[in-house]
Design a protein around this motif. Structure first.
Motif, PDB file in Angstrom:
ATOM      1  N   THR A  49      77.240  18.453  48.550  1.00 48.58           N
ATOM      2  CA  THR A  49      76.430  17.648  47.635  1.00 48.58           C
ATOM      3  C   THR A  49      75.537  18.553  46.797  1.00 48.58           C
ATOM      4  O   THR A  49      75.339  19.727  47.103  1.00 48.58           O
ATOM      5  N   ILE A  50      75.010  17.959  45.740  1.00 54.17           N
ATOM      6  CA  ILE A  50      74.006  18.616  44.891  1.00 54.17           C
ATOM      7  C   ILE A  50      72.920  17.594  44.590  1.00 54.17           C
ATOM      8  O   ILE A  50      73.186  16.389  44.516  1.00 54.17           O
ATOM      9  N   GLY A  51      71.684  18.068  44.464  1.00 54.02           N
ATOM     10  CA  GLY A  51      70.567  17.165  44.235  1.00 54.02           C
ATOM     11  C   GLY A  51      69.516  17.775  43.334  1.00 54.02           C
ATOM     12  O   GLY A  51      69.491  18.998  43.103  1.00 54.02           O
ATOM     13  N   PHE A  52      68.630  16.915  42.831  1.00 52.28           N
ATOM     14  CA  PHE A  52      67.518  17.327  41.970  1.00 52.28           C
ATOM     15  C   PHE A  52      66.250  16.702  42.528  1.00 52.28           C
ATOM     16  O   PHE A  52      66.177  15.483  42.704  1.00 52.28           O
ATOM     17  N   THR A  53      65.240  17.538  42.787  1.00 50.79           N
ATOM     18  CA  THR A  53      63.997  17.082  43.392  1.00 50.79           C
ATOM     19  C   THR A  53      62.815  17.449  42.509  1.00 50.79           C
ATOM     20  O   THR A  53      62.732  18.580  42.010  1.00 50.79           O
ATOM     21  N   LEU A  54      61.903  16.505  42.331  1.00 48.82           N
ATOM     22  CA  LEU A  54      60.657  16.735  41.596  1.00 48.82           C
ATOM     23  C   LEU A  54      59.495  16.605  42.569  1.00 48.82           C
ATOM     24  O   LEU A  54      59.354  15.578  43.239  1.00 48.82           O
ATOM     25  N   GLY A  55      58.655  17.643  42.640  1.00 48.49           N
ATOM     26  CA  GLY A  55      57.478  17.626  43.502  1.00 48.49           C
ATOM     27  C   GLY A  55      56.442  18.617  43.030  1.00 48.49           C
ATOM     28  O   GLY A  55      55.946  19.427  43.809  1.00 48.49           O
ATOM     29  N   ASP A  56      56.098  18.572  41.737  1.00 49.16           N
ATOM     30  CA  ASP A  56      55.176  19.543  41.154  1.00 49.16           C
ATOM     31  C   ASP A  56      53.705  19.143  41.271  1.00 49.16           C
ATOM     32  O   ASP A  56      52.836  19.790  40.688  1.00 49.16           O
ATOM     33  N   LYS A  57      53.397  18.048  42.000  1.00 48.21           N
ATOM     34  CA  LYS A  57      52.018  17.600  42.235  1.00 48.21           C
ATOM     35  C   LYS A  57      51.297  17.174  40.967  1.00 48.21           C
ATOM     36  O   LYS A  57      50.070  17.081  40.960  1.00 48.21           O
ATOM     37  N   ALA A  58      52.041  16.917  39.907  1.00 48.11           N
ATOM     38  CA  ALA A  58      51.445  16.419  38.669  1.00 48.11           C
ATOM     39  C   ALA A  58      51.712  14.923  38.588  1.00 48.11           C
ATOM     40  O   ALA A  58      52.819  14.499  38.238  1.00 48.11           O
ATOM     41  N   ASP A  59      50.710  14.132  38.925  1.00 44.11           N
ATOM     42  CA  ASP A  59      50.890  12.683  38.958  1.00 44.11           C
ATOM     43  C   ASP A  59      51.125  12.145  37.551  1.00 44.11           C
ATOM     44  O   ASP A  59      50.484  12.578  36.574  1.00 44.11           O
ATOM     45  N   GLY A  60      52.037  11.182  37.464  1.00 47.44           N
ATOM     46  CA  GLY A  60      52.317  10.570  36.179  1.00 47.44           C
ATOM     47  C   GLY A  60      53.796  10.299  36.003  1.00 47.44           C
ATOM     48  O   GLY A  60      54.616  10.586  36.875  1.00 47.44           O
ATOM     49  N   PRO A  61      54.172   9.756  34.851  1.00 44.37           N
ATOM     50  CA  PRO A  61      55.584   9.437  34.606  1.00 44.37           C
ATOM     51  C   PRO A  61      56.420  10.699  34.385  1.00 44.37           C
ATOM     52  O   PRO A  61      55.918  11.747  33.975  1.00 44.37           O
ATOM     53  N   PHE A  62      57.705  10.579  34.651  1.00 46.11           N
ATOM     54  CA  PHE A  62      58.644  11.683  34.441  1.00 46.11           C
ATOM     55  C   PHE A  62      59.978  11.102  34.006  1.00 46.11           C
ATOM     56  O   PHE A  62      60.252   9.907  34.179  1.00 46.11           O
ATOM     57  N   GLN A  63      60.822  11.957  33.445  1.00 43.72           N
ATOM     58  CA  GLN A  63      62.169  11.552  33.067  1.00 43.72           C
ATOM     59  C   GLN A  63      63.058  12.785  32.966  1.00 43.72           C
ATOM     60  O   GLN A  63      62.609  13.865  32.596  1.00 43.72           O
ATOM     61  N   LEU A  64      64.301  12.598  33.345  1.00 38.11           N
ATOM     62  CA  LEU A  64      65.310  13.653  33.289  1.00 38.11           C
ATOM     63  C   LEU A  64      66.640  13.009  32.947  1.00 38.11           C
ATOM     64  O   LEU A  64      67.103  12.108  33.647  1.00 38.11           O
ATOM     65  N   GLU A  65      67.254  13.480  31.886  1.00 38.67           N
ATOM     66  CA  GLU A  65      68.551  12.974  31.437  1.00 38.67           C
ATOM     67  C   GLU A  65      69.601  14.053  31.655  1.00 38.67           C
ATOM     68  O   GLU A  65      69.411  15.208  31.250  1.00 38.67           O
ATOM     69  N   ILE A  66      70.709  13.694  32.292  1.00 39.24           N
ATOM     70  CA  ILE A  66      71.764  14.642  32.656  1.00 39.24           C
ATOM     71  C   ILE A  66      73.054  14.197  32.003  1.00 39.24           C
ATOM     72  O   ILE A  66      73.450  13.025  32.123  1.00 39.24           O
ATOM     73  N   ASP A  67      73.720  15.128  31.341  1.00 39.63           N
ATOM     74  CA  ASP A  67      75.015  14.849  30.727  1.00 39.63           C
ATOM     75  C   ASP A  67      76.149  15.141  31.708  1.00 39.63           C
ATOM     76  O   ASP A  67      77.002  14.298  31.957  1.00 39.63           O
ATOM     77  N   PHE A  68      76.159  16.334  32.292  1.00 38.16           N
ATOM     78  CA  PHE A  68      77.185  16.676  33.268  1.00 38.16           C
ATOM     79  C   PHE A  68      76.683  17.809  34.152  1.00 38.16           C
ATOM     80  O   PHE A  68      75.720  18.518  33.826  1.00 38.16           O
ATOM     81  N   VAL A  69      77.337  17.975  35.280  1.00 34.22           N
ATOM     82  CA  VAL A  69      77.103  19.081  36.205  1.00 34.22           C
ATOM     83  C   VAL A  69      78.443  19.781  36.382  1.00 34.22           C
ATOM     84  O   VAL A  69      79.404  19.183  36.877  1.00 34.22           O
TER      85      VAL A  69
END
Length: 304
Positions: free
Chosen positions: A261-281
């Motif tokens: 498997t492959i995964g993406f994790t966000l945990g930068d301690k910056a509270d607020g909205p986020f977004q990530l758009e992925i086309d392909f891996v």
């Protein structure tokens, strides 16, 4: 005649006093015990789907369900045998040997989202939220939500604030694991569009011992933000080994022959909205990159 009445009087008073105390105790509500945000149990990796099964839940042994399962697995088994005759993964052998680029995961419809699992610290009582949907042109994956580092009020958890997206484990006939053999490639190729936040890329491989089930290989994904797409190429030699988020002293290169498997994790301690758009891996073969491993490897038996 008055003697029996005198002997019954203390017993009557005793019964009345007991009933009075019982009424007082019933009127006082018992102190409410603090409820935990999540039951203490076995560690579950973020992004791994949880099993909603009760210990005494009955199992369906119906004939129709069994027939459908047999039909499904024998169909997958037939496809495995036919692909072996054609070539690896149904491609001709010559094409497989000369292949320099391969798209592993792409998003071209609603069914492609079923291959991924989204989770956040809400599973342990946190307040972060993550949602996965298709992009506006229905050809990309759009991961968005809100990150919150407020820990749950369970008296034990001190840190919180993560959102993750992880691909599901592929299966073949009879629920056997399907591994991705990427040993012919040396670079991970991503086409993403983020909001400037740093992400963590997680690659999980097949393990051989039970204590390695939480081993995972990580590296960083730095998005620059803005409306333009970003092509990211990360050599596999840059990935380092971690176990439950802790970097291990004993490092070794990523096992590319059995990637699960492959995964993406966000945990930068910056509270607020986020977004990530992925086309392909995808993965590719970069002949200019000759590095085998970027980190120091300790020898178990040093040479004298």
């Amino acid at each position: 005649m008055s003697l029996p009445k005198l002997t019954r009087l203390p017993s009557v008073r005793l019964l009345s006093s007991i009933q009075h105390h019982q009424l007082l105790l019933s009127s006082i509500a018992p102190p409410a015990a603090p409820r935990r945000a999540v039951s203490q149990g076995e560690y579950r990796r973020p992004g791994q789907p949880k099993e909603d099964k009760f210990p005494g839940q009955p199992i369906n042994f119906g004939f129709s369900k069994g027939f459908q399962g047999i039909k499904k697995h024998f169909t997958l088994l037939k496809k495995e045998f036919s692909d072996r005759w054609v070539g690896p993964q149904g491609k001709p052998l010559l094409e497989h040997m000369l292949e320099q680029n391969r798209v592993i995961w792409e998003f071209r419809g609603p069914e492609s989202l079923d291959q991924w699992t989204v989770s956040s610290d809400r599973e342990i009582g946190g307040q972060s939220e993550a949602y996965l949907k298709l992009g506006k042109n229905m050809n990309t994956c759009f991961l968005s939500g809100t990150l919150s580092s407020t820990p749950p009020r369970d008296g034990e958890t001190r840190y919180s604030g993560y959102c993750t997206m992880r691909s599901k484990q592929s299966r073949v006939s009879f629920d056997r694991k399907k591994h991705n053999d990427l040993s012919s490639f040396n670079t991970l190729h991503l086409r993403v569009r983020g909001d400037g936040r740093p992400w963590m890329i997680n690659i999980a491989t097949e393990t051989y011992f039970s204590h390695q089930k939480d081993d995972i290989y990580n590296y960083f994904l730095y998005t620059r933000g803005g409306p333009y797409w970003q092509d990211v190429k990360i050599p596999f030699s840059k990935f380092f080994l971690t176990n439950r988020g802790r970097i291990q002293d004993d490092q070794h290169p990523l096992w590319l022959d059995k990637v699960n498997t492959i995964g993406f994790t966000l945990g930068d301690k910056a509270d607020g909205p986020f977004q990530l758009e992925i086309d392909f891996v995808a993965v590719c073969k970069d002949y200019a990159h000759t590095e085998e491993f970027a980190y120091e490897v300790y020898k178990r038996n040093p040479e004298i």
